[in-house]
Design a protein around this motif. Structure first.
Motif, short mmCIF file in Angstrom:
data_model
loop_
_atom_site.label_atom_id
_atom_site.label_comp_id
_atom_site.label_asym_id
_atom_site.label_seq_id
_atom_site.Cartn_x
_atom_site.Cartn_y
_atom_site.Cartn_z
N ALA A 1 0.84 -1.19 0.00
CA ALA A 1 0.00 0.00 0.00
C ALA A 1 0.89 1.25 0.00
O ALA A 1 1.95 1.27 0.63
CB ALA A 1 -0.91 0.00 1.22
N PRO A 2 0.47 2.30 -0.70
CA PRO A 2 1.32 3.50 -0.80
C PRO A 2 1.53 4.20 0.54
O PRO A 2 2.54 4.88 0.73
CB PRO A 2 0.55 4.39 -1.79
N GLU A 3 0.59 4.05 1.46
CA GLU A 3 0.72 4.70 2.77
C GLU A 3 0.49 3.68 3.87
O GLU A 3 -0.48 2.92 3.84
CB GLU A 3 -0.30 5.84 2.91
N ALA A 4 1.37 3.63 4.84
CA ALA A 4 1.26 2.80 6.05
C ALA A 4 0.84 1.37 5.72
O ALA A 4 -0.20 0.90 6.19
CB ALA A 4 0.26 3.44 7.02
N PRO A 5 1.63 0.64 4.95
CA PRO A 5 1.24 -0.72 4.55
C PRO A 5 1.07 -1.67 5.74
O PRO A 5 0.18 -2.52 5.72
CB PRO A 5 2.37 -1.17 3.63
N LEU A 6 1.90 -1.55 6.77
CA LEU A 6 1.75 -2.42 7.92
C LEU A 6 0.44 -2.15 8.66
O LEU A 6 -0.24 -3.08 9.11
CB LEU A 6 2.93 -2.27 8.88
N ASP A 7 0.07 -0.89 8.75
CA ASP A 7 -1.21 -0.55 9.38
C ASP A 7 -2.37 -1.14 8.59
O ASP A 7 -3.35 -1.62 9.16
CB ASP A 7 -1.38 0.97 9.49
N ARG A 8 -2.26 -1.08 7.27
CA ARG A 8 -3.31 -1.65 6.42
C ARG A 8 -3.41 -3.16 6.62
O ARG A 8 -4.51 -3.71 6.78
CB ARG A 8 -2.98 -1.34 4.95
N ALA A 9 -2.27 -3.84 6.63
CA ALA A 9 -2.28 -5.29 6.82
C ALA A 9 -2.84 -5.67 8.18
O ALA A 9 -3.62 -6.62 8.31
CB ALA A 9 -0.87 -5.84 6.65
N ARG A 10 -2.47 -4.93 9.22
CA ARG A 10 -2.96 -5.22 10.56
C ARG A 10 -4.46 -4.99 10.65
O ARG A 10 -5.18 -5.79 11.26
CB ARG A 10 -2.23 -4.33 11.58
N LEU A 11 -4.94 -3.92 10.05
CA LEU A 11 -6.37 -3.64 10.04
C LEU A 11 -7.14 -4.78 9.38
O LEU A 11 -8.16 -5.25 9.90
CB LEU A 11 -6.65 -2.33 9.31
N LEU A 12 -6.66 -5.25 8.24
CA LEU A 12 -7.35 -6.31 7.52
C LEU A 12 -7.35 -7.61 8.31
O LEU A 12 -8.36 -8.31 8.38
CB LEU A 12 -6.71 -6.51 6.15
#
Length: 397
Positions: A211-222
């Motif tokens: 993801a272009p912004e905060a990929p780890l946050d995106r993965a954790r959210l999912l």
């Protein structure tokens, strides 16, 4: 407005917590027409994801050069995921018929937590997920939020510990390890339930981690949302929609239909892959396929209604697995160039009647179930046959 500030003040003063921690779940402003229109976008995204899955399977077949593709499906099941963790740990240590390196891992609910470690498949990865489940009851499991009626989070539990645990393992090191595997066209997909559209949504971990912004946050959210049991865990807003546990739609994630496998066979031939390709589908059920046995009071409307809701979930388990086995037979019979084997491992249905199986997170039960999975994977017959929803399974031999 006044009520909202009162709620925040009470949370902050009485509970000694930050105002942010007490915020009610909310969504961006929208309307029903806009949500309906998003159904078209979701359908297009779903088709794009499946097309990408097929292309990467072709590349895997080309690079493997053994005319084999290995697909692992990890089911939902909450605390019963301890069975799958134990099974994989034993399977990986077998001297023969050991756990392969998977080309594709698909997962639902607790299986989504296991999936990154299963894809990596290293002893260190399996040790990490084993430790995570062993400590779940003491240090990870959500705790009852006694003020849920005041917070209006959409759930009954405080998930702070749980989300912190996800963040601790879905870190930069895991991101680098997974991206190395994704570069080899290996895949990890899981699902949430879009509660607004009433459909399952596929998520590709390789896309999330890029993801272009905060990929780890995106993965954790999912990953959190993929395991968020509706009505117990607070839901999350993803891309403007309310999402919860993917197990609402289906407790396994087959991903591909018979038509998709026909398409895969065409693509394999076009890519120069010669001879039949053997698709080996391995399914680890992290939950029982049949409901607990009950003795109901026939005059109790509450008991009858509750049992009906319970069976709506449980009866779907063997049905989904039967359909998957039928898909395997159809691919082998009707798709030139492909052969499919489907093997399924599950905790025996008689275990569902034990007291520990009825709890949300029970340490002794989870340790026992892990050991059962471990021993089963090392046995001469680790794979099970599936009984239909019209019969109780026989005792495991």
């Amino acid at each position: 407005m006044i009520r909202r500030w009162i709620v925040r003040a009470v949370c902050a003063i009485v509970l000694g917590q930050s105002v942010t921690a007490c915020a009610a779940v909310s969504r961006p402003k929208t309307d029903l027409a806009a949500i309906r229109s998003n159904g078209d976008r979701a359908r297009i995204e779903h088709a794009v994801t499946r097309d990408s899955v097929l292309n990467r399977l072709v590349r895997r077949a080309q690079s493997r050069q053994d005319r084999t593709l290995d697909i692992l499906m990890l089911s939902g099941g909450g605390q019963h995921g301890a069975f799958g963790v134990g099974f994989m740990r034993g399977w990986a240590s077998r001297s023969s018929d050991a756990m392969p390196q998977f080309d594709l891992v698909s997962a639902i609910s607790t299986g989504a937590l296991q999936a990154p470690f299963a894809l990596l498949g290293t002893p260190a990865a399996l040790d990490t997920i084993t430790a995570l489940y062993r400590s779940a009851a003491d240090r990870i499991a959500p705790t009852l939020d006694w003020w849920f009626w005041l917070r209006r989070t959409g759930g009954l539990v405080n998930t702070t510990r749980y989300e912190r645990s996800i963040a601790s393992v879905v870190n930069a090191s895991m991101q680098a390890s997974l991206q190395s595997e994704f570069a080899k066209s290996r895949q990890l997909l899981f699902a949430t339930t879009d509660m607004d559209l009433g459909i399952g949504r596929l998520w590709d971990m390789s896309v999330a981690l890029n993801a272009p912004e905060a990929p780890l946050d995106r993965a954790r959210l999912l990953l959190y949302t993929a395991t968020a049991i509706p009505g117990i865990f607070p839901p999350r807003i993803i891309d403007g929609h309310v999402h919860s546990d993917g197990g609402v739609i289906s407790n396994v994630l087959p991903l591909l239909s018979l038509e998709d496998y026909r398409d895969l066979a065409v693509r394999l031939r076009a890519a120069g892959v010669q001879g039949d390709v053997n698709v080996r589908v391995w399914v680890i059920m992290n939950v029982f396929t049949h409901a607990p046995v009950r003795m109901l009071k026939p005059s109790s409307r509450g008991q009858i209604s509750g049992r009906t809701n319970e069976l709506l979930f449980w009866a779907a388990q063997p049905h989904q697995l039967e359909r998957l086995q039928e898909l395997g037979r159809a691919v082998s019979a009707d798709v030139p160039g492909l052969r499919m084997q489907v093997r399924i491992a599950q905790p025996h249905a008689t275990l569902v009647d034990e007291p520990g199986a009825q709890k949300l997170f029970d340490k002794s039960w989870m340790l026992r179930l892990e050991q059962i999975g471990y021993e089963q994977s090392l046995s001469p017959s680790p794979w099970d046959s599936i009984s239909s929803s019209y019969e109780r399974p026989p005792a495991r031999r």
